[in-house]
Design a protein around this motif. Structure first.
Motif, PDB file in Angstrom:
ATOM      1  N   GLU A  63       0.834  -1.197   0.000  1.00 24.01           N
ATOM      2  CA  GLU A  63       0.000   0.000   0.000  1.00 24.01           C
ATOM      3  C   GLU A  63       0.875   1.257   0.000  1.00 24.01           C
ATOM      4  O   GLU A  63       2.080   1.207   0.258  1.00 24.01           O
ATOM      5  N   GLN A  64       0.219   2.381  -0.265  1.00 24.56           N
ATOM      6  CA  GLN A  64       0.782   3.711  -0.068  1.00 24.56           C
ATOM      7  C   GLN A  64      -0.254   4.559   0.683  1.00 24.56           C
ATOM      8  O   GLN A  64      -1.448   4.436   0.427  1.00 24.56           O
ATOM      9  N   GLY A  65       0.258   5.353   1.599  1.00 23.89           N
ATOM     10  CA  GLY A  65      -0.650   6.205   2.370  1.00 23.89           C
ATOM     11  C   GLY A  65      -0.780   7.579   1.735  1.00 23.89           C
ATOM     12  O   GLY A  65       0.215   8.275   1.520  1.00 23.89           O
ATOM     13  N   VAL A  66      -2.017   7.962   1.429  1.00 23.31           N
ATOM     14  CA  VAL A  66      -2.301   9.269   0.834  1.00 23.31           C
ATOM     15  C   VAL A  66      -2.943  10.132   1.915  1.00 23.31           C
ATOM     16  O   VAL A  66      -4.067   9.865   2.349  1.00 23.31           O
ATOM     17  N   VAL A  67      -2.228  11.151   2.380  1.00 18.59           N
ATOM     18  CA  VAL A  67      -2.691  12.004   3.478  1.00 18.59           C
ATOM     19  C   VAL A  67      -3.452  13.182   2.884  1.00 18.59           C
ATOM     20  O   VAL A  67      -2.931  13.899   2.008  1.00 18.59           O
ATOM     21  N   LEU A  68      -4.684  13.376   3.380  1.00 20.64           N
ATOM     22  CA  LEU A  68      -5.546  14.470   2.940  1.00 20.64           C
ATOM     23  C   LEU A  68      -5.752  15.435   4.099  1.00 20.64           C
ATOM     24  O   LEU A  68      -6.104  15.011   5.208  1.00 20.64           O
ATOM     25  N   ARG A  69      -5.547  16.703   3.846  1.00 16.34           N
ATOM     26  CA  ARG A  69      -5.794  17.741   4.847  1.00 16.34           C
ATOM     27  C   ARG A  69      -6.976  18.581   4.380  1.00 16.34           C
ATOM     28  O   ARG A  69      -6.891  19.309   3.405  1.00 16.34           O
ATOM     29  N   PHE A  70      -8.084  18.431   5.102  1.00 20.73           N
ATOM     30  CA  PHE A  70      -9.350  19.066   4.715  1.00 20.73           C
ATOM     31  C   PHE A  70      -9.718  18.716   3.278  1.00 20.73           C
ATOM     32  O   PHE A  70     -10.171  19.551   2.501  1.00 20.73           O
ATOM     33  N   GLY A  71      -9.465  17.424   2.919  1.00 23.73           N
ATOM     34  CA  GLY A  71      -9.818  16.921   1.600  1.00 23.73           C
ATOM     35  C   GLY A  71      -8.803  17.177   0.510  1.00 23.73           C
ATOM     36  O   GLY A  71      -9.009  16.767  -0.637  1.00 23.73           O
ATOM     37  N   ARG A  72      -7.682  17.828   0.823  1.00 26.06           N
ATOM     38  CA  ARG A  72      -6.669  18.130  -0.177  1.00 26.06           C
ATOM     39  C   ARG A  72      -5.438  17.271   0.060  1.00 26.06           C
ATOM     40  O   ARG A  72      -4.965  17.153   1.184  1.00 26.06           O
ATOM     41  N   TRP A  73      -4.897  16.701  -1.027  1.00 19.31           N
ATOM     42  CA  TRP A  73      -3.739  15.820  -0.921  1.00 19.31           C
ATOM     43  C   TRP A  73      -2.502  16.640  -0.558  1.00 19.31           C
ATOM     44  O   TRP A  73      -2.148  17.601  -1.241  1.00 19.31           O
ATOM     45  N   VAL A  74      -1.825  16.219   0.534  1.00 20.14           N
ATOM     46  CA  VAL A  74      -0.648  16.940   1.003  1.00 20.14           C
ATOM     47  C   VAL A  74       0.588  16.056   1.073  1.00 20.14           C
ATOM     48  O   VAL A  74       1.712  16.577   1.076  1.00 20.14           O
ATOM     49  N   ASP A  75       0.439  14.726   1.142  1.00 23.90           N
ATOM     50  CA  ASP A  75       1.610  13.877   1.302  1.00 23.90           C
ATOM     51  C   ASP A  75       1.276  12.449   0.906  1.00 23.90           C
ATOM     52  O   ASP A  75       0.108  12.027   0.937  1.00 23.90           O
ATOM     53  N   THR A  76       2.351  11.713   0.515  1.00 22.92           N
ATOM     54  CA  THR A  76       2.241  10.285   0.210  1.00 22.92           C
ATOM     55  C   THR A  76       3.302   9.561   1.025  1.00 22.92           C
ATOM     56  O   THR A  76       4.486   9.926   0.965  1.00 22.92           O
ATOM     57  N   SER A  91      -7.027  13.058   7.001  1.00 23.43           N
ATOM     58  CA  SER A  91      -7.465  11.665   6.857  1.00 23.43           C
ATOM     59  C   SER A  91      -6.492  10.960   5.918  1.00 23.43           C
ATOM     60  O   SER A  91      -5.672  11.604   5.249  1.00 23.43           O
ATOM     61  N   VAL A  92      -6.580   9.637   5.877  1.00 19.12           N
ATOM     62  CA  VAL A  92      -5.635   8.826   5.108  1.00 19.12           C
ATOM     63  C   VAL A  92      -6.412   7.839   4.247  1.00 19.12           C
ATOM     64  O   VAL A  92      -7.374   7.219   4.714  1.00 19.12           O
ATOM     65  N   GLN A  93      -5.963   7.689   2.996  1.00 16.39           N
ATOM     66  CA  GLN A  93      -6.444   6.633   2.111  1.00 16.39           C
ATOM     67  C   GLN A  93      -5.292   5.671   1.844  1.00 16.39           C
ATOM     68  O   GLN A  93      -4.137   6.107   1.687  1.00 16.39           O
TER      69      GLN A  93
END
Length: 346
Positions: A63-76, A91-93
């Motif tokens: 997997e890869q973690g996709v970090v969202l800050r207020f719904g916007r992608w900020v980090d992987t 949140s994280v996907q």
């Protein structure tokens, strides 16, 4: 002095009995710990601690973690333990990035109502201005989950369009015969490289692992005529190969025979020249001897000539007077000749 009765808490009177008993047990426990009246603070601290701890997440190796800050992608993030600001801040996907997926262009061409499908959508122009129908399968996986989810709108649709365009471009500068036979693997590899180059330019976050060229055929309307042409070319190639094989077999033999004849002629020439030179030298030697002693040399030549003649004779006639007969007969080496026709030579 009058005593005043303690007043009851109206919220406690309205609370359910189970909540009251739980609160009483909590107050009793806090009194034992020397912390009376601090139950709400402790509960609030525990809730705050639990909220902060909810930001810890784990990323699996696939997997890869996709970090969202207020719904916007900020980090992987990669595999391992990580932390992000708890919800609702971040949140994280966790999409799977090692799973190989397959895209077949043939299925995409054939999708939709039968009456709406245009067979010309599968047709492509080759480098020698022929028309073919080509299908391929594209194997891909997610390379960068953040780019895959947020850089490209409908990434699978973008992949389909990119793959179709790349295949058409590669076919457009490849001859039809090469794309159908000996350069199929090269066409597939060039298509994969071109698709990857264009996806990287789009930041699609997709990695192309393999492209398999499944079918490259002429259109159905002309396939019979095309097969006739291919059979004629195959016959032409077969006849050319047979002629070349015959040439390779005959020419070396002819060259070898010519070389043998040349060497035999050279040997015969050398032999004749050497014999002629030897005879000439012998004649010169005899002439030199004759010039010095004519009588002796003439008599010797006469005797040698007679000796050569008598060797071939079966009978010799000698002078009847017997003059010098005693000296001649012992020197003759006569041999009987074989009978010819049952009769003796007389």
């Amino acid at each position: 002095m009058s005593s005043q009765a303690p007043q009851s808490d109206p919220r406690a009177d309205s609370a359910p009995p189970s909540f009251i008993s739980m609160r009483q047990r909590l107050d009793y426990s806090l009194q034992l710990l020397g912390m009376p009246g601090k139950g709400l603070r402790l509960l609030g601290g525990l809730l705050l601690l639990g909220w902060l701890a909810s930001g810890i997440y784990r990323v699996e190796p696939d997997e890869q973690g996709v970090v969202l800050r207020f719904g916007r992608w900020v980090d992987t993030t990669s595999a391992g333990l990580h932390y992000h600001y708890p919800w609702p801040v971040e949140s994280v996907q966790l999409p799977k990035v090692t799973q190989i997926k397959q895209l077949k262009l043939a299925n995409l061409y054939e999708s939709g109502p039968a009456d709406a499908a245009d067979p010309r959508e599968k047709q492509m122009l080759t480098g020698d201005e022929n028309i073919v129908e080509a299908d391929c399968a594209v194997f891909w996986r997610i390379k960068d989950a953040g780019q895959f989810l947020f850089r490209t709108n409908k990434p699978e649709e973008a992949l389909r369009i990119t793959a179709e365009g790349a295949l058409r471009e590669v076919i457009s500068h490849t001859p039809i015969q090469a794309s159908m036979s000996n350069r199929r693997q090269q066409v597939a590899e060039e298509t994969r490289s071109l698709i990857q180059q264009r996806l990287d330019a789009q930041q699609a976050g997709i990695l192309i692992t393999q492209v398999q060229l499944q079918r490259v055929d002429p259109p159905a309307a002309v396939i019979d005529a095309f097969n006739d042409v291919q059979r004629a070319r195959a016959d032409q190639e077969r006849a050319r190969n047979e002629a070349q094989a015959y040439s390779n077999d005959i020419l070396p033999k002819a060259r070898g025979e010519a070389e043998r004849i040349r060497q035999e002629a050279e040997a015969y020439r050398s032999q004749v020249v050497n014999l002629a030179q030897g005879e000439a030298k012998r004649f010169d030697s005899v002439y030199q001897t004759y010039a010095q002693a004519k009588d002796v040399t003439a008599w010797r030549l006469y005797l040698e000539s007679m000796d050569d003649m008598l060797k071939k004779a079966s009978k010799v006639v000698i002078d009847g007077t017997g003059k010098n007969g005693a000296g001649v007969l012992p020197l003759l080496q006569l041999q009987d000749k074989p009978k010819s026709g049952g009769k003796e030579n007389r």
